[in-house]
Design an enzyme around this catalytic site. Structure first.
Site, PDB file in Angstrom:
ATOM      1  N   HIS A 148     -48.120   2.471 -33.682  1.00 29.64           N
ATOM      2  CA  HIS A 148     -48.736   3.444 -32.765  1.00 29.64           C
ATOM      3  C   HIS A 148     -47.838   4.646 -32.496  1.00 29.64           C
ATOM      4  O   HIS A 148     -48.152   5.460 -31.628  1.00 29.64           O
ATOM      5  CB  HIS A 148     -49.122   2.763 -31.456  1.00 29.64           C
ATOM      6  CG  HIS A 148     -50.340   1.917 -31.597  1.00 29.64           C
ATOM      7  ND1 HIS A 148     -50.831   1.142 -30.566  1.00 29.64           N
ATOM      8  CD2 HIS A 148     -51.187   1.726 -32.640  1.00 29.64           C
ATOM      9  CE1 HIS A 148     -51.913   0.503 -30.985  1.00 29.64           C
ATOM     10  NE2 HIS A 148     -52.138   0.842 -32.241  1.00 29.64           N
ATOM     11  N   SER A 286      -5.657 -25.312 -41.509  1.00 22.44           N
ATOM     12  CA  SER A 286      -4.661 -24.901 -42.501  1.00 22.44           C
ATOM     13  C   SER A 286      -3.671 -26.044 -42.635  1.00 22.44           C
ATOM     14  O   SER A 286      -3.517 -26.862 -41.724  1.00 22.44           O
ATOM     15  CB  SER A 286      -3.953 -23.619 -42.065  1.00 22.44           C
ATOM     16  OG  SER A 286      -3.308 -23.800 -40.819  1.00 22.44           O
ATOM     17  N   PHE A 353      -9.167 -14.437 -45.800  1.00 20.91           N
ATOM     18  CA  PHE A 353      -8.548 -13.463 -44.913  1.00 20.91           C
ATOM     19  C   PHE A 353      -7.762 -12.419 -45.707  1.00 20.91           C
ATOM     20  O   PHE A 353      -7.034 -12.762 -46.653  1.00 20.91           O
ATOM     21  CB  PHE A 353      -7.597 -14.165 -43.935  1.00 20.91           C
ATOM     22  CG  PHE A 353      -8.297 -14.770 -42.759  1.00 20.91           C
ATOM     23  CD1 PHE A 353      -8.349 -14.100 -41.554  1.00 20.91           C
ATOM     24  CD2 PHE A 353      -8.915 -16.009 -42.861  1.00 20.91           C
ATOM     25  CE1 PHE A 353      -9.001 -14.645 -40.454  1.00 20.91           C
ATOM     26  CE2 PHE A 353      -9.571 -16.566 -41.774  1.00 20.91           C
ATOM     27  CZ  PHE A 353      -9.612 -15.881 -40.577  1.00 20.91           C
ATOM     28  N   LYS A 388       1.449 -24.597 -40.006  1.00 21.96           N
ATOM     29  CA  LYS A 388       2.013 -23.584 -40.893  1.00 21.96           C
ATOM     30  C   LYS A 388       3.535 -23.660 -40.822  1.00 21.96           C
ATOM     31  O   LYS A 388       4.107 -24.340 -39.948  1.00 21.96           O
ATOM     32  CB  LYS A 388       1.528 -22.194 -40.501  1.00 21.96           C
ATOM     33  CG  LYS A 388       1.932 -21.758 -39.102  1.00 21.96           C
ATOM     34  CD  LYS A 388       1.385 -20.372 -38.782  1.00 21.96           C
ATOM     35  CE  LYS A 388       1.783 -19.930 -37.373  1.00 21.96           C
ATOM     36  NZ  LYS A 388       1.290 -18.576 -37.058  1.00 21.96           N
ATOM     37  N   GLU A 403      -9.277 -19.410 -33.348  1.00 21.84           N
ATOM     38  CA  GLU A 403     -10.629 -19.658 -33.852  1.00 21.84           C
ATOM     39  C   GLU A 403     -11.383 -20.613 -32.935  1.00 21.84           C
ATOM     40  O   GLU A 403     -12.600 -20.472 -32.739  1.00 21.84           O
ATOM     41  CB  GLU A 403     -10.552 -20.198 -35.281  1.00 21.84           C
ATOM     42  CG  GLU A 403     -10.099 -19.128 -36.277  1.00 21.84           C
ATOM     43  CD  GLU A 403      -9.779 -19.656 -37.660  1.00 21.84           C
ATOM     44  OE1 GLU A 403      -9.897 -20.886 -37.873  1.00 21.84           O
ATOM     45  OE2 GLU A 403      -9.418 -18.840 -38.527  1.00 21.84           O
TER      46      GLU A 403
END
Length: 477
Positions: A148, A286, A353, A388, A403
């Site tokens: 319309h 990881s 990443f 890590k 995260e």
């Protein structure tokens, strides 16, 4: 949720997963954002004609009467005065914008739909003239047919009886396009009263062509409530009229879902979004060190987990974490090739990443945006291991915690696998010590299954059934 609402949600989700869904937005969706409805839009014009707008049912006729007496300019100005002001999209708009719905039809002149989609970073192709249909915006994520017109061209908006009578001739391409979508897509009508002559014209022809073979569509109505009417006779008449309309819509294969209040529509849409997102699983983790497990056993377990999730028709989203992501994705790819005809992109969202960003602030900012995008596409997040090497020592990975925090903020269902150690164990301990903050603690079956993820296992493959149990329970919440 009523049984009828639950059935609708499941059927709608099935169509959504097949990319078969279209939305038809009526004035009700815009009213919720603060725009006036048709009656209020025409009220000052009707007053100039000495008409009581509250006693008028043919609102298109009222607009035509005003045109006959005063010309088009004042009508266009009234549209601009009431609708040109920017309003914020409602939660219903935002939920729909987050879902992978590519086709929108609307009789509204405002820009709420496109604004909600753009806020989600989507490329929107808006059509409201015949010439718009002949061109395509590159890389579009959604297309909006404003049948319309648009408030930026108020002078050509469809509003008077003249406009409606000329529509089948002047806007025939839109009739053809909508007819095609009604045949090939499952529509959900929201905020629509089914009094629009153009839609009635189009749906009648689709029905004539296909008879009982029409596609199933849905609409949501708020059922009549006594409190919404000035007296009992008016309420009873509205109930009868609504019932007759619901039966009449079945001629066009439009099934009506009734709700007690408008807020229930938002709850239904939230449920659709949550259930749809929980068919996609994000893996966070990881591993530079595999703890008490053998690296080969961990990789075998992750490969099996990825494959089984795909076989169960889940989708995977992953940033491919160090020592974790590759095996998980490998299994998922094997599952796609074995069960889903090799359509990798339909089941996997793989985004490693970006590593080569020297400036630490720029890297952190980029990684934060990256995490939000990857995690935001999922509804369930699994956290596994998470460690890590820093200065020659093994430490828990702070990226996994980030995260976790993002996933929690975005409303994902959280599954920390405590017995895998490291950051996942820390997260498991935290959530188990404050279950109501993360889960529906009254779901004892889910609470028991989550607790078992902290129990030690000899081999990681023993975790597969435990994780699948939690995933399945969360996907049905």
């Amino acid at each position: 949720m009523t049984k009828e609402q639950e059935q609708f949600i499941q059927r709608f989700l099935s169509e959504l997963e097949e990319d078969n869904v279209a939305i038809f937005a009526g004035a009700g969706m815009s009213c919720s954002a603060g725009y006036v409805n048709w009656r209020e839009l025409l009220r000052p014009l009707a007053k100039e004609l000495n008409l009581d707008i509250d006693n008028e049912q043919d609102l298109v006729g009222v607009a035509q009467f005003y045109l006959n007496e005063n010309g088009r300019n004042r009508i266009s100005q009234q549209l601009i005065d009431e609708i040109a002001t920017a309003k914020k999209p409602t939660e219903n708009h935002n939920i729909l914008a987050r879902l992978p719905i590519r086709t929108y039809w609307t009789t509204n002149y405002d820009k709420l739909i496109e604004r909600s989609l753009e806020e989600q970073g989507k490329v929107v192709d808006v059509k409201y003239t015949n010439n718009h249909l002949a061109v395509t915006k590159k890389k579009r994520d959604a297309i909006i047919y404003k049948m319309h017109g648009d408030i930026e061209h108020a002078d050509s908006a469809v509003i008077t009886k003249d406009d409606y009578e000329k529509y089948p001739i002047l806007k025939k391409p839109y009739i053809t396009a909508l007819s095609g979508d009604l045949v090939s897509k499952t529509f959900l009508f929201l905020g629509f009263s089914f009094t629009d002559p153009n839609l009635d014209y189009i749906m009648s022809r689709v029905r004539a062509y296909f008879e009982e073979h029409q596609r199933q569509h849905y609409c949501i109505f708020k059922q009549c409530n006594k409190d919404d009417f000035p007296d009992i006779p008016t309420y009873e008449n509205a109930v009868i009229k609504q019932g007759l309309l619901i039966k009449d819509l079945l001629r066009f294969q439009v099934k009506t879902i009734l709700v007690e209040s408008y807020s229930d529509i938002t709850l239904i849409l939230h449920r659709i979004e949550r259930t749809f997102r929980r068919k996609t699983i994000f893996l966070s983790g990881s591993a530079s060190d595999f703890g008490k497990f053998n690296q080969a056993d961990v990789e075998t377990f992750l490969c099996q987990l990825g494959r089984v999730l795909i076989e169960r028709n889940y989708k995977i989203s992953s940033g491919i974490g160090l020592g974790i992501g590759n095996a998980f994705i490998t299994g998922a790819i094997q599952g796609v090739y074995a069960r889903h005809n090799g359509r990798i992109n339909d089941y996997l969202n793989m985004k490693p990443f970006p590593q080569h960003i020297d400036d630490i602030n720029q890297r952190n900012e980029t990684w934060s945006k990256y995490r939000h995008e990857i995690i935001g596409s999922a509804g369930i997040a699994i956290f596994f291991m998470g460690n890590k090497i820093v200065d020659g020592k093994i430490v828990s990975a702070d990226g996994v915690r980030k995260e976790f925090e993002i996933a929690n903020k975005l409303g994902l269902a959280l599954i920390p696998v405590g017995c895998s150690g490291f950051m996942a164990q820390e997260l498991w301990t935290e959530v188990m010590s404050n279950l109501p903050a993360y889960y529906d603690a009254s779901n004892t079956e889910l609470m028991s299954a989550l607790k078992k993820l902290g129990d030690p296992v000899d081999k990681p493959e023993q975790l597969i059934e435990k994780i699948l149990t939690v995933v399945d329970l969360m996907s049905k919440e």
